[in-house]
Write a protein that holds these residues in place. Structure first.
Motif, PDB file in Angstrom:
ATOM      1  N   ARG A  57      -4.821  -4.576  -4.000  1.00  0.00           N
ATOM      2  CA  ARG A  57      -6.166  -5.114  -3.705  1.00  0.00           C
ATOM      3  C   ARG A  57      -6.120  -6.621  -3.464  1.00  0.00           C
ATOM      4  O   ARG A  57      -6.752  -7.131  -2.542  1.00  0.00           O
ATOM      5  CB  ARG A  57      -7.124  -4.822  -4.865  1.00  0.00           C
ATOM      6  CG  ARG A  57      -7.698  -3.431  -4.862  1.00  0.00           C
ATOM      7  CD  ARG A  57      -8.918  -3.339  -5.772  1.00  0.00           C
ATOM      8  NE  ARG A  57      -8.590  -3.629  -7.160  1.00  0.00           N
ATOM      9  CZ  ARG A  57      -8.135  -2.721  -8.025  1.00  0.00           C
ATOM     10  NH1 ARG A  57      -7.933  -1.478  -7.637  1.00  0.00           N
ATOM     11  NH2 ARG A  57      -7.866  -3.056  -9.270  1.00  0.00           N
ATOM     12  N   ALA A  75      -1.846  -1.237  -8.342  1.00  0.00           N
ATOM     13  CA  ALA A  75      -3.162  -1.105  -7.691  1.00  0.00           C
ATOM     14  C   ALA A  75      -3.872  -2.456  -7.555  1.00  0.00           C
ATOM     15  O   ALA A  75      -4.328  -2.796  -6.457  1.00  0.00           O
ATOM     16  CB  ALA A  75      -4.019  -0.077  -8.432  1.00  0.00           C
ATOM     17  N   PRO A  76      -3.961  -3.263  -8.625  1.00  0.00           N
ATOM     18  CA  PRO A  76      -4.577  -4.587  -8.437  1.00  0.00           C
ATOM     19  C   PRO A  76      -3.760  -5.488  -7.504  1.00  0.00           C
ATOM     20  O   PRO A  76      -4.336  -6.318  -6.794  1.00  0.00           O
ATOM     21  CB  PRO A  76      -4.636  -5.178  -9.854  1.00  0.00           C
ATOM     22  CG  PRO A  76      -3.849  -4.290 -10.734  1.00  0.00           C
ATOM     23  CD  PRO A  76      -3.679  -2.973 -10.047  1.00  0.00           C
ATOM     24  N   GLU A 108       0.842  -1.205   0.000  1.00  0.00           N
ATOM     25  CA  GLU A 108       0.000   0.000   0.000  1.00  0.00           C
ATOM     26  C   GLU A 108       0.873   1.250   0.000  1.00  0.00           C
ATOM     27  O   GLU A 108       0.609   2.211  -0.731  1.00  0.00           O
ATOM     28  CB  GLU A 108      -0.907   0.019   1.244  1.00  0.00           C
ATOM     29  CG  GLU A 108      -2.088  -0.917   1.148  1.00  0.00           C
ATOM     30  CD  GLU A 108      -2.879  -1.013   2.461  1.00  0.00           C
ATOM     31  OE1 GLU A 108      -4.007  -1.512   2.427  1.00  0.00           O
ATOM     32  OE2 GLU A 108      -2.355  -0.605   3.524  1.00  0.00           O
ATOM     33  N   GLU A 124      -5.412   4.657 -11.660  1.00  0.00           N
ATOM     34  CA  GLU A 124      -5.543   3.401 -12.363  1.00  0.00           C
ATOM     35  C   GLU A 124      -6.251   3.629 -13.710  1.00  0.00           C
ATOM     36  O   GLU A 124      -7.122   4.482 -13.814  1.00  0.00           O
ATOM     37  CB  GLU A 124      -6.368   2.440 -11.496  1.00  0.00           C
ATOM     38  CG  GLU A 124      -5.998   1.014 -11.671  1.00  0.00           C
ATOM     39  CD  GLU A 124      -6.746   0.125 -10.692  1.00  0.00           C
ATOM     40  OE1 GLU A 124      -7.287   0.607  -9.683  1.00  0.00           O
ATOM     41  OE2 GLU A 124      -6.778  -1.080 -10.959  1.00  0.00           O
ATOM     42  N   GLU A 163      -4.531  -7.317  -0.090  1.00  0.00           N
ATOM     43  CA  GLU A 163      -5.473  -6.986   0.994  1.00  0.00           C
ATOM     44  C   GLU A 163      -6.488  -8.111   1.180  1.00  0.00           C
ATOM     45  O   GLU A 163      -6.781  -8.516   2.297  1.00  0.00           O
ATOM     46  CB  GLU A 163      -6.202  -5.670   0.676  1.00  0.00           C
ATOM     47  CG  GLU A 163      -5.333  -4.438   0.927  1.00  0.00           C
ATOM     48  CD  GLU A 163      -5.923  -3.151   0.338  1.00  0.00           C
ATOM     49  OE1 GLU A 163      -6.851  -3.233  -0.498  1.00  0.00           O
ATOM     50  OE2 GLU A 163      -5.408  -2.068   0.712  1.00  0.00           O
ATOM     51  N   LYS A 164      -7.004  -8.600   0.059  1.00  0.00           N
ATOM     52  CA  LYS A 164      -8.003  -9.666   0.128  1.00  0.00           C
ATOM     53  C   LYS A 164      -7.386 -10.952   0.691  1.00  0.00           C
ATOM     54  O   LYS A 164      -7.974 -11.601   1.555  1.00  0.00           O
ATOM     55  CB  LYS A 164      -8.598  -9.931  -1.256  1.00  0.00           C
ATOM     56  CG  LYS A 164      -9.690 -10.988  -1.200  1.00  0.00           C
ATOM     57  CD  LYS A 164     -10.315 -11.287  -2.551  1.00  0.00           C
ATOM     58  CE  LYS A 164     -11.464 -12.276  -2.421  1.00  0.00           C
ATOM     59  NZ  LYS A 164     -11.073 -13.560  -1.820  1.00  0.00           N
TER      60      LYS A 164
END
Ligand SMILES: [Mg+2]
Length: 209
Positions: free
Chosen positions: A138, A134-135, A110, A124, A141-142
């Motif tokens: 994400r 960016a992906p 991040e 993005e 994070e998931k």
């Protein structure tokens, strides 16, 4: 592998190798929509990193990433040196434990993305390295939220970065040098997103050892 100094060194050694192996490809990608220097610049930067790392006294993974940051900033020309340098520097600041867990890795990714966006002002979808980072953030994070192990968090990030880099092909560049080409940038993968995906792949590979 426990994610500490040895992981960070293995990651960066992997970066040196992958950048050298993909040098020509990155030159070609940048020749299509930029000024053709990306592969050469990055290779010069990571060659300098390799030489500094071999003689430096690093005591933790934060030190390793800081060394990468300052070396890339001073040796890689164009936009990518400052952008990647900032990413590594911000990530280094998130290293507060010697054994990094999923949350630490997410915080590092991040921070890396935030650094790139603070410097490059890209969002993005503008066909830049942000489209890999960016992906990746994400997905990390998931994965962390789902309770996955550190190496699985990095694997998720690397795979998402690679998919993001591939997805830059059909995009029209609206930021950076490629934006001067407008519609003609369509059909070429972004070199910065591509190289960022290679770097993140090495982070995962080093953790999977
Ligand atoms: Mg260039």
């Amino acid at each position: 592998m426990t994610l500490g100094k040895d992981w960070a060194i293995a990651w960066i050694e992997g970066c040196v190798k992958t950048v050298s192996e993909h040098r020509e490809e990155l030159i070609e990608l940048d020749r299509a929509i930029g000024d053709g220097d990306h592969g050469e610049n990055l290779d010069r930067g990571f060659t300098a990193v390799k030489s500094k790392l071999s003689s430096a006294d690093v005591s933790n993974s934060g030190d390793v990433l800081k060394l990468v940051a300052t070396t890339l900033m001073s040796t890689v020309g164009g936009a990518s040196g400052p952008l990647l340098g900032t990413a590594f520097l911000r990530a280094a600041k998130e290293v507060t434990a010697e054994n990094l867990g999923p949350r630490d890795l997410v915080a590092m990714l991040e921070a890396g993305l935030a650094g790139i966006q603070a410097r490059g002002k890209a969002d993005e979808g503008e066909k830049t390295m942000v489209d890999a980072w960016a992906p990746a953030v994400r997905a990390a994070e998931k994965a962390a939220k789902d309770g996955l192990a550190p190496e699985a968090v990095l694997r998720a990030a690397a795979d998402a970065a690679q998919a993001g880099a591939v997805a830059t092909g059909p995009l029209k560049a609206t930021k950076g040098r490629a934006s001067y080409l407008g519609e003609r940038s369509i059909g070429h993968r972004d070199p910065g997103a591509t190289s960022s995906a290679y770097l993140l792949e090495e982070a995962a590979k080093a953790a999977e050892k």
